[in-house]
Design an enzyme around this catalytic site. Sequence first.
Site, mmCIF file in Angstrom:
data_model
loop_
_atom_site.group_PDB
_atom_site.id
_atom_site.type_symbol
_atom_site.label_atom_id
_atom_site.label_comp_id
_atom_site.label_asym_id
_atom_site.label_seq_id
_atom_site.Cartn_x
_atom_site.Cartn_y
_atom_site.Cartn_z
ATOM 1 N N GLY A 81 0.718 -1.258 -0.140
ATOM 2 C CA GLY A 81 -0.069 -0.108 0.064
ATOM 3 C C GLY A 81 1.093 1.320 0.057
ATOM 4 N N ASN B 172 1.757 2.938 -2.646
ATOM 5 C CA ASN B 172 1.161 4.034 -3.606
ATOM 6 C C ASN B 172 -0.129 4.476 -2.941
ATOM 7 O OD1 ASN B 172 2.447 4.074 -6.287
ATOM 8 N ND2 ASN B 172 2.769 2.111 -5.789
ATOM 9 N N LEU C 239 -9.366 -7.592 -13.194
ATOM 10 C CA LEU C 239 -10.867 -7.324 -13.014
ATOM 11 C C LEU C 239 -11.565 -7.583 -14.370
ATOM 12 C CD1 LEU C 239 -10.448 -3.907 -10.969
ATOM 13 C CD2 LEU C 239 -11.657 -5.951 -10.285
ATOM 14 N N HIS D 86 1.512 0.998 -13.234
ATOM 15 C CA HIS D 86 2.080 -0.201 -13.696
ATOM 16 C C HIS D 86 3.482 0.111 -13.547
ATOM 17 C CE1 HIS D 86 2.794 -4.049 -15.775
ATOM 18 N NE2 HIS D 86 3.691 -3.220 -16.397
ATOM 19 N N ASP E 162 -3.339 -3.840 -18.783
ATOM 20 C CA ASP E 162 -2.351 -3.129 -19.242
ATOM 21 C C ASP E 162 -2.410 -2.412 -20.422
ATOM 22 O OD1 ASP E 162 -1.550 -3.929 -16.598
ATOM 23 O OD2 ASP E 162 0.048 -5.436 -17.406
HETATM 24 C C1 GRF Z 1 3.550 -1.130 -7.552
HETATM 25 O O1 GRF Z 1 4.824 -1.448 -7.945
HETATM 26 C C2 GRF Z 1 2.602 -0.854 -8.622
HETATM 27 O O2 GRF Z 1 3.368 -0.541 -9.764
HETATM 28 C C3 GRF Z 1 2.324 -2.358 -8.749
HETATM 29 O O3 GRF Z 1 2.123 -3.059 -7.450
HETATM 30 C C4 GRF Z 1 3.310 -2.421 -6.726
HETATM 31 C C5 GRF Z 1 2.345 -1.940 -5.522
HETATM 32 O O4 GRF Z 1 3.164 -1.462 -4.469
HETATM 33 N N1 GRF Z 1 1.012 -2.380 -9.684
HETATM 34 P P1 GRF Z 1 2.412 -0.763 -3.297
HETATM 35 O O5 GRF Z 1 1.358 -1.975 -2.764
HETATM 36 O O6 GRF Z 1 1.922 0.112 -3.682
HETATM 37 O O7 GRF Z 1 3.659 -0.517 -2.417
#
Ligand code: GRF
Length: 208
Positions: free
Chosen positions: A13, A15, A94, A110, A146
């Site tokens: 989490g 991001n 999804l 991504h 993607d």
């Molecule tokens: C990130 O590298 C994102 O690009 C990919 O999954 C990872 C998630 O990391 N889709 P976090 O859970 O946000 O730390």
Amino acid sequence: MTARIGVLISGRGSNMAALIEAAKAEDFPGSIELVLSSHDDAGGLALAQTAGVPSKAVPRHAYKDKSAFEAALSAELERADINFVCLAGFMRVLSGDFVTQWTGRILNIHPSLLPLFRGLNVHEQVLEAGVTVSGCTVHLVTPDLDEGPIIGQAVVPVKPGDTPDTLAARVQKAEHLLYPIALKSCLEGAISGERQSLQLNEILLSLR
Ligand code: GRF
């Protein structure tokens, strides 16, 4: 109108945390109102709780099939009156039915410069290919994995001696900068009713 944003996660989490932090700014055109996780042991659930954002596990294993799982996600999103969704490390593909309900209102991040290196084990793919730059992409989600229209990208160098882990760490720093900027741009485009312009494709960050 301010967007009511739901974030879907499966793991750490980081991001999600970056989005929550960014959305605290007074001029941010939306608020993070809900975090849902497909895994009940996701570290991001505790982070959301600490940040005061309502969060809930909707574990895939608790549902008999994908459609029941997605119905549960939809019910939670509806209950919280969510009108915009951000996928942030959400490790479930999804269905077209689900994604179509959110057309133009669902983003993903991504960890590569799409359309290169789709799917899983992205950093391994990047190192194997021998390219000298990588990065991350925020894109609208469409039924094809993607594949959706690109909102923004950030570039980082691939350095000699990089491993998938060192590259992932560098890309993640870029992700945390890019995702809030791309979300804000997307919401501002959506809210003003303007078509997203080319400008949104020009978010370029260079990180060491
Ligand atoms: C990130 O590298 C994102 O690009 C990919 O999954 C990872 C998630 O990391 N889709 P976090 O859970 O946000 O730390």
